[in-house]
Motif scaffolding. Structure first.
Motif, PDB file in Angstrom:
ATOM      1  N   LEU A  34       0.828  -1.193   0.000  1.00 31.62           N
ATOM      2  CA  LEU A  34       0.000   0.000   0.000  1.00 31.62           C
ATOM      3  C   LEU A  34       0.874   1.260   0.000  1.00 31.62           C
ATOM      4  CD1 LEU A  34      -3.046  -0.024   0.084  1.00 31.62           C
ATOM      5  CD2 LEU A  34      -2.965   0.260   2.551  1.00 31.62           C
ATOM      6  N   ARG A  35       1.930   1.215   0.775  1.00 34.32           N
ATOM      7  CA  ARG A  35       2.796   2.392   0.865  1.00 34.32           C
ATOM      8  C   ARG A  35       3.518   2.655  -0.448  1.00 34.32           C
ATOM      9  NH1 ARG A  35       6.222   2.623   6.247  1.00 34.32           N
ATOM     10  NH2 ARG A  35       6.100   0.377   6.554  1.00 34.32           N
ATOM     11  N   LEU A  36       3.891   1.573  -1.141  1.00 36.42           N
ATOM     12  CA  LEU A  36       4.509   1.744  -2.461  1.00 36.42           C
ATOM     13  C   LEU A  36       3.543   2.447  -3.400  1.00 36.42           C
ATOM     14  CD1 LEU A  36       7.146   0.688  -3.976  1.00 36.42           C
ATOM     15  CD2 LEU A  36       6.888  -0.139  -1.658  1.00 36.42           C
ATOM     16  N   ARG A  37       2.313   1.991  -3.331  1.00 33.52           N
ATOM     17  CA  ARG A  37       1.295   2.585  -4.187  1.00 33.52           C
ATOM     18  C   ARG A  37       1.078   4.061  -3.839  1.00 33.52           C
ATOM     19  NH1 ARG A  37      -3.390   0.221  -7.320  1.00 33.52           N
ATOM     20  NH2 ARG A  37      -4.643   2.050  -7.745  1.00 33.52           N
ATOM     21  N   ALA A  38       1.033   4.346  -2.529  1.00 34.89           N
ATOM     22  CA  ALA A  38       0.875   5.725  -2.078  1.00 34.89           C
ATOM     23  C   ALA A  38       2.053   6.584  -2.535  1.00 34.89           C
ATOM     24  CB  ALA A  38       0.735   5.772  -0.558  1.00 34.89           C
ATOM     25  N   ALA A  39       3.252   5.966  -2.533  1.00 37.05           N
ATOM     26  CA  ALA A  39       4.448   6.697  -2.959  1.00 37.05           C
ATOM     27  C   ALA A  39       4.313   7.196  -4.395  1.00 37.05           C
ATOM     28  CB  ALA A  39       5.678   5.808  -2.821  1.00 37.05           C
ATOM     29  N   GLY A  40       3.516   6.490  -5.181  1.00 30.65           N
ATOM     30  CA  GLY A  40       3.278   6.926  -6.553  1.00 30.65           C
ATOM     31  C   GLY A  40       2.636   8.299  -6.593  1.00 30.65           C
ATOM     32  N   VAL A  41       1.802   8.636  -5.640  1.00 29.76           N
ATOM     33  CA  VAL A  41       1.127   9.935  -5.654  1.00 29.76           C
ATOM     34  C   VAL A  41       1.732  10.997  -4.731  1.00 29.76           C
ATOM     35  CG1 VAL A  41      -1.119   9.342  -6.604  1.00 29.76           C
ATOM     36  CG2 VAL A  41      -0.680   8.897  -4.197  1.00 29.76           C
ATOM     37  N   VAL A  42       2.414  10.583  -3.664  1.00 33.14           N
ATOM     38  CA  VAL A  42       2.986  11.617  -2.784  1.00 33.14           C
ATOM     39  C   VAL A  42       4.515  11.618  -2.744  1.00 33.14           C
ATOM     40  CG1 VAL A  42       0.961  11.761  -1.287  1.00 33.14           C
ATOM     41  CG2 VAL A  42       2.818  10.188  -0.701  1.00 33.14           C
ATOM     42  N   GLY A  43       5.134  10.753  -3.523  1.00 36.01           N
ATOM     43  CA  GLY A  43       6.597  10.745  -3.558  1.00 36.01           C
ATOM     44  C   GLY A  43       7.199   9.653  -2.697  1.00 36.01           C
ATOM     45  N   THR A  44       8.416   9.238  -3.068  1.00 37.20           N
ATOM     46  CA  THR A  44       9.031   8.065  -2.447  1.00 37.20           C
ATOM     47  C   THR A  44       9.940   8.415  -1.274  1.00 37.20           C
ATOM     48  OG1 THR A  44      10.879   8.187  -3.968  1.00 37.20           O
ATOM     49  CG2 THR A  44       9.032   6.819  -4.635  1.00 37.20           C
ATOM     50  N   GLU A  45       9.918   9.665  -0.859  1.00 33.68           N
ATOM     51  CA  GLU A  45      10.856  10.082   0.177  1.00 33.68           C
ATOM     52  C   GLU A  45      10.782   9.232   1.448  1.00 33.68           C
ATOM     53  OE1 GLU A  45      12.722  14.383   1.521  1.00 33.68           O
ATOM     54  OE2 GLU A  45      10.822  14.210   0.438  1.00 33.68           O
ATOM     55  N   GLY A  46      11.932   8.694   1.865  1.00 29.70           N
ATOM     56  CA  GLY A  46      12.006   7.923   3.091  1.00 29.70           C
ATOM     57  C   GLY A  46      11.636   6.461   2.933  1.00 29.70           C
ATOM     58  N   LEU A  47      11.111   6.096   1.791  1.00 25.51           N
ATOM     59  CA  LEU A  47      10.648   4.719   1.592  1.00 25.51           C
ATOM     60  C   LEU A  47      11.790   3.725   1.436  1.00 25.51           C
ATOM     61  CD1 LEU A  47       7.829   3.710  -0.877  1.00 25.51           C
ATOM     62  CD2 LEU A  47       8.430   2.711   1.297  1.00 25.51           C
ATOM     63  N   GLU A  48      12.864   4.170   0.801  1.00 26.63           N
ATOM     64  CA  GLU A  48      13.956   3.232   0.521  1.00 26.63           C
ATOM     65  C   GLU A  48      14.546   2.686   1.815  1.00 26.63           C
ATOM     66  OE1 GLU A  48      17.066   4.768  -2.044  1.00 26.63           O
ATOM     67  OE2 GLU A  48      18.087   2.826  -1.896  1.00 26.63           O
ATOM     68  N   ALA A  49      14.669   3.560   2.814  1.00 27.39           N
ATOM     69  CA  ALA A  49      15.204   3.121   4.107  1.00 27.39           C
ATOM     70  C   ALA A  49      14.291   2.062   4.719  1.00 27.39           C
ATOM     71  CB  ALA A  49      15.322   4.312   5.054  1.00 27.39           C
ATOM     72  N   GLU A  50      13.003   2.304   4.611  1.00 30.33           N
ATOM     73  CA  GLU A  50      12.033   1.361   5.169  1.00 30.33           C
ATOM     74  C   GLU A  50      12.097   0.020   4.431  1.00 30.33           C
ATOM     75  OE1 GLU A  50      10.627   1.394   7.832  1.00 30.33           O
ATOM     76  OE2 GLU A  50       8.730   0.317   7.749  1.00 30.33           O
TER      77      GLU A  50
END
Lengths: 194, 194
Positions: free
Chosen positions: A99-115
């Motif tokens: 879900l967060r990957l999908r959300a990253a599509g609309v609000v940006g991927t910032e901080g996701l890579e670390a997670e």
DNA sequence: GCGCCTTGTGCAACAAGTTGCATAAAGAAT
DNA sequence: ATTCTTTATGCAACTTGTTGCACAAGGCGC
């Protein structure tokens, strides 16, 4: 739905008290059906009332803070056997990271890579744990029916972890790739890349 | 936990009413985070109250049975962005079929093989559905950031189905193998095989 | 004997998800 | 006109799972 059956299975493998069950859930059955001690006590109460299990007559029973062991009665065993063959559809996946990957599509991927990296480490650790159990419990041949079924279940856990590790590696690579150039416009809006 | 964020994501992709969201959940986001219309309406109410979204001013608003469209406000977008990077551990697997395999170890495998075959068919169908979506939405190159992330998520779904198909095939073979000889003593008790 | 830790059972309140049903408006059917 | 179906929103009650805490007994240190 499934918790009472998980408890019946555990009790058939070995009669136990609530706390013992909780501990056993933490290391074996809990790997694919976790439960807190609260849920377990509540369910034990229901199962006893419905006549599926009964408390073993120990030294003294009625007081609080005293150990109370349960065993499965024939009725409980029958219910469990019926459940094993019951028609019940697989539940769809429910995964917050997807879900967060999908959300990253609309609000940006910032901080996701670390997670993603963190999850990768966790899944690698879980895989190592499963592999250790496999080595310890199913190392050599001479397997009984119970062992073969248990090993089969464990292999599902192992392969699932392997799947996640593989996918998370892809995800990490993809995020790194998007990273540099896309970081700027992700903050303002994602449509700019098209 | 995650449902409000799933809704924010869906609304950012396209402002919608409750029922429209429900339908969209049934085919895309719902593949990895399903929700009933009830959950969605309740959550929309909470999100509106907290100022994360607002109802679009349409012709007439206040009545029941009238469509009510929502859009995401900056506050909601910020919350979603924060959630994307949040530290949150993966939840352990929760799968009833694995539990049933384990239960079969103590009460016998009768009727399980049919259920395994049924699940196999369901997972094959789901895989086919995902592959069709992949073909349709991500067939050719020229991918935007959003597309690449969406495709990544879809591939997780595809690979998960492949994992289940592979494992279920093994399970079916194992059950067939145990079948013939073990069927008799499974009814009385499993220990006899040792 | 007295505090303290561990083992053990359990209530109460909450959060998330499910199921069944009520209600309302708008359009189609006859 | 009135009935039926579709689209749409929503309440209420229930089940499952989570969190925080209370309470009881027994062993240990001193």
């Amino acid at each position: 739905m499934s918790l009472p059956y998980a408890i019946l299975t555990a009790l058939l493998e070995k009669p136990s008290s609530g706390l013992e069950l909780t501990r056993r859930f933490d290391k074996s059955i809990g790997y694919f059906w976790s439960a807190t001690h609260q849920q377990i006590y509540r369910e034990l109460g229901k199962l006893e009332e419905s006549g599926a299990i009964r408390a073993l007559p120990g030294p003294r029973q009625p007081t609080r803070g005293q150990k109370k062991e349960y065993e499965v009665l024939p009725a409980g065993r029958d219910e469990l056997a019926a459940w094993v063959a019951r028609i019940e559809d697989p539940k769809p996946i429910r995964d917050a990271l997807l879900l967060r990957l999908r959300a990253a599509g609309v609000v940006g991927t910032e901080g996701l890579e670390a997670e993603v990296r963190r999850h990768l480490a966790l899944h690698r650790a879980q895989l190592a744990e499963y592999r250790a159990i496999e080595e310890r419990d199913f190392g050599e041949g001479g397997k009984s029916e119970v062992d073969r079924l248990r090993h089969l279940v464990l292999r599902a856990g192992i392969d699932l972890e392997r799947f996640w590790i593989g996918w998370l590696e892809t995800a990490r690579a993809e995020l790194a790739d998007l990273g540099a150039g896309a970081a700027a416009d992700a903050r303002t809006g994602p449509a700019a890349t098209a």
